[in-house]
Design an enzyme around this catalytic site. Structure first.
Site, PDB file in Angstrom:
ATOM      1  N   GLU A 255       0.880  -1.159   0.000  1.00  0.00           N
ATOM      2  CA  GLU A 255       0.000   0.000   0.000  1.00  0.00           C
ATOM      3  C   GLU A 255       0.922   1.213   0.000  1.00  0.00           C
ATOM      4  O   GLU A 255       1.637   1.452   0.956  1.00  0.00           O
ATOM      5  CB  GLU A 255      -0.892  -0.035   1.246  1.00  0.00           C
ATOM      6  N   CYS A 294      -2.643   8.293   4.247  1.00  0.00           N
ATOM      7  CA  CYS A 294      -2.609   7.716   2.891  1.00  0.00           C
ATOM      8  C   CYS A 294      -3.932   7.944   2.174  1.00  0.00           C
ATOM      9  O   CYS A 294      -3.976   7.935   0.950  1.00  0.00           O
ATOM     10  CB  CYS A 294      -2.269   6.236   2.963  1.00  0.00           C
TER      11      CYS A 294
END
Lengths: 525, 525
Positions: A255, A294
């Site tokens: 990720e 994020c």
């Protein structure tokens, strides 16, 4: 000064070599130190050989009970943990809750999920089927725990949620965990680890903590191990391409960077509840955790005719946050510093790159004075907003489509109000974690889902009807998929049962129908 | 000589540069030539931009109808295709059917599956759920077609099944395909491609064929593309580590080396139907396609006390096949040559490596005279059997646990009849596509499933009751998972609906319950 320790092969280790010092990013005061750990191959072997069998012997519901216990345990220590997040993470108290309570929530959610998965050593996937028409031989997919170690390499921004979220899913699946927090904010993760080890009644080898550099860790991975990484695309690429990882077909989830977008529908005007929600969410997504999230919004797609309205109100709101940016220990502070001097340095470089493709319309990157700290102290950046032209917005080479400035920074991108243009702009980011569409126009929303979904790990639809119940799109719940294609790393975590696939091996069991029924508890098929 | 052509960006191309000559591996006669293709970036863009939208516009059932048409089309040309497989692949007619009919079967199976998946542009996965307890906001996972190209890089041993099997799944999912067959046996794949293009009524851009070297193909991949590779671990590693693949988070599936095993249970003795089945399957799995099958058996675990029985009968049967090894054009021939001179060279090197860990007990690697061909002609190897000691069998460093000799070659490994020892030996292969357990002992089988399943992509259980219905374990049906952890590449293909995940992006759609119900056709949840 506090000395943080790694927990490897069942015992605590101070490590060796020069100390690495961790700081309070608001004051730059040192808060702890740690040293490089060694014997990492032995640590992995211990986890694999001692922790693995013990966890697999438990079964899903018992592992669920373990997670439930850990959730309660973390919650019991909540106040202490929030303080550490504020001290070492530069978090406001709200930011700290987001991290710590988020971690507890994932533990609790997977505790509940695992409690319902039955006592078999595997999960059944799909139905039992004849291997070919008319055959007496049947096939059934099972998902069984991989007999390796789950290696978790986490980012600096969510030391609690990152560690506990990954841990919850792996432990639910019966895989032992070696967790490596980011060094700069490891105080919180290290304290949680201490609590888990001291009070969590974890089976020996089920949990290990590696502080500091990863060293030669990846040289010791094996074919049943899983690496779940959150962080920069560069490091993700190094992990994926590591010789031992490639040689052993180690499963890797990444990720990484994500240029998340928000699309304001052409029907959403000032004065509507949905417009207000969009603005509120945007301010949250720009400034929560100082934009070091994020899932933070980086690209804001606004119909050309709404641009003035959105620009004006965002500038006002961000200016307000700017006046309340400073040391989170101060009551009036709404936004803290970035996590490290390096992060601030990288963000400044990113701002210079964005300035090549868009115009800065809010925020001063050079500001040196913040609430509650001496001038020039602390790694602060006030909220910064850029604006691009409609033509630049459609250019895939523009910096705002390529560079994630990991800070309270976003760019306004005017578009013509069509789904086609919005999709083209979102796609220029090459794959993101999340995009949110604010609209009550059913045709617009319907088309947007089809056009945007493949580009994303998650698509949030916000409408007037549910505006009052909506939660800011950067919030990742345990039931939603967290990951995204392309630039976002191509991975997927959480998402309830779907996220468990990362730690399970899909295997088809093939045999006679009654044989499978007896072995797997399936129907005869 | 026949000149094979690539089909790229909607037209046929002869390529350029020196011709690469393809041979009949039994006679070494040239059968066709091809040249390196160029403008591969343009070919991918055409597939992505023309083929993708056209396929996605069809929906699952219509794409199923397309696959059904292709299955019938391939079957219509069956005799011609079988001849090509025999000529360029060194296949016996049985081998050729295995390849060609196998490909048709996957097309037909996914045609049927897709016909039942509904008209929505995505598949729903799991149930709609509240994002947190008490919230009005819901989450639903959808799996939507990735908006890139499916790049299929196939192995030389199954030019038909490899191409059609991968094609079926990708087209069912709505992804256009660029298929790159292995060069040495490309005649069959090229002819199938000609048929598909000429008579398949495929949407423009839905299918491309790249013959010869991959050139700079991977320099042009994008974030929505998928690479599915079957072949050597080395090439798999190069694909995984390719800079552009890594930079764009391109999804990669690898099916590589596999040291598949067979475990004869301690209860299975000579004279039983199950013993006979095991021997029959072993001979098939050693000699079908001259052992050049990714699912072929390489390691044969036999209880120490059965070793003499198994050794004797296998030597007899393999000696019989050895007398019938030669040019597949000859009626009496049961096993043909390896595919290329290089394959034979590599197999000879592998045999030398195996000889360091085990004793050769059947077959002569130096034999130069085979049925129907002049002495010294053709790339033949008769069936070779090795035998290890019980101690060597448990040594993970032994060559038979590490080196896949891609030829009619296997090793007998005595074990003590316990599941623990069998699991240790199987695990030494570091992950395989398939392992088969022959036993009627319920306790043994039950323990074997738990111990072996995580090490494999597929576990076959054969018992006396279904012995008459059993199919040799190397046969991969469309409903079973094909792939395996670790050395086997860590991938998964086929397996019915599970295999479609490779070409679909999991995305969570988050919004109000009635909103999701309207958009996705879910319940309100």
């Amino acid at each position: 000064m506090k000395r943080l320790q790694s927990y490897l092969a069942g015992s605590w280790h101070e490590g060796q070599g020069d100390p690495i010092v961790l700081h309070n990013p608001a004051t730059e005061s040192p808060v702890a130190e740690l040293r490089k750990a060694t014997a990492l191959g032995e640590a992995l072997r211990y986890a694999r050989e001692t922790g693995g069998p013990a966890l697999r012997a438990l079964g899903f519901p018992q592992r669920g009970a373990l997670l439930s216990r850990l959730a309660k345990l973390v919650h019991t220590h909540r106040e202490e943990l929030l303080d550490l997040a504020m001290e070492n993470g530069g978090n406001t108290r709200g930011d700290a809750k987001f991290d710590v309570d988020g971690g507890t929530a994932v533990l609790a959610a997977y505790a509940e999920l695992a409690s319902k998965l039955g006592d078999a050593p595997w999960l059944l996937e799909g139905d039992v089927e004849p291997i070919m028409r008319g055959s007496k031989i049947r096939a059934q997919h099972v998902l069984c725990p991989r007999v390796g170690v789950a290696i978790h390499v986490n980012a600096f921004n969510f030391p609690a949620w990152g560690m506990l979220g990954k841990l919850a899913v792996a432990l639910a699946c019966g895989m032992p965990v070696l967790s490596k927090p980011a060094t700069s904010t490891a105080v919180l993760a290290a304290r949680i680890a201490e609590i888990l080890v001291a009070e969590g009644e974890l089976p020996a080898g089920a949990f290990s903590l590696l502080l500091g550099p990863a060293g030669d860790l990846l040289d010791h991975v094996g074919p049943q191990d899983v690496v779940a990484f959150t962080g920069s695309a560069d490091t993700g690429a190094r992990i994926r391409g590591h010789a031992q990882v490639v040689a052993h077909g180690v499963r890797v989830n990444v990720e990484a960077d994500s240029l998340n977008a928000v699309v304001l529908g052409p029907d959403v005007g000032p004065g509507s509840e949905l417009f207000d929600l969009a603005i509120r969410d945007l301010v949250t997504e720009l400034t929560q955790k100082a934009g070091q999230k994020c899932t933070a919004t980086r690209r804001i797609l606004v119909p050309q005719e709404r641009l003035d309205d959105v620009r004006q109100v965002l500038r006002e709101r961000l200016a307000d946050v700017a006046t309340k940016t400073g040391d989170p220990q101060q009551k009036e502070v709404r936004m803290g510093p970035l996590s490290t001097a390096q992060q601030l340095h990288d963000a400044q470089a990113g701002l210079r790159a964005l300035a090549g493709s868009a115009t800065r319309i809010a925020g001063d990157p050079a500001r040196r004075s913040f609430v509650g700290v001496p001038e020039g102290k602390g790694w602060f950046l006030e909220p910064i907003l850029f604006e691009a032209t409609a033509a630049a917005a459609l250019d895939p080479a523009a910096a705002f489509h390529r560079i994630e400035v990991f800070a309270p920074v976003a760019t306004l991108l005017p578009y013509d109000g069509s789904v086609a243009a919005a999709a083209r702009i979102v796609a220029a980011g090459e794959g993101s974690l999340v995009t949110t569409v604010y609209s009550d126009d059913r045709v617009f929303v319907g088309e947007a889902v089809t056009a945007l979904a493949p580009l994303l790990g998650r698509l949030v639809i916000a409408d007037e009807k549910t505006a009052n119940a909506s939660l800011s799109p950067g919030c990742v719940f345990p039931v939603v998929n967290h990951g995204g294609p392309g630039r976002a790393g191509g991975g997927g975590e959480l998402g309830g049962r779907a996220g468990m696939q990362l730690y399970l091996q899909r295997t088809t069991i093939q045999g006679g129908g009654s044989q499978l029924a007896r072995l797997l508890g399936t129907g005869v098929g």
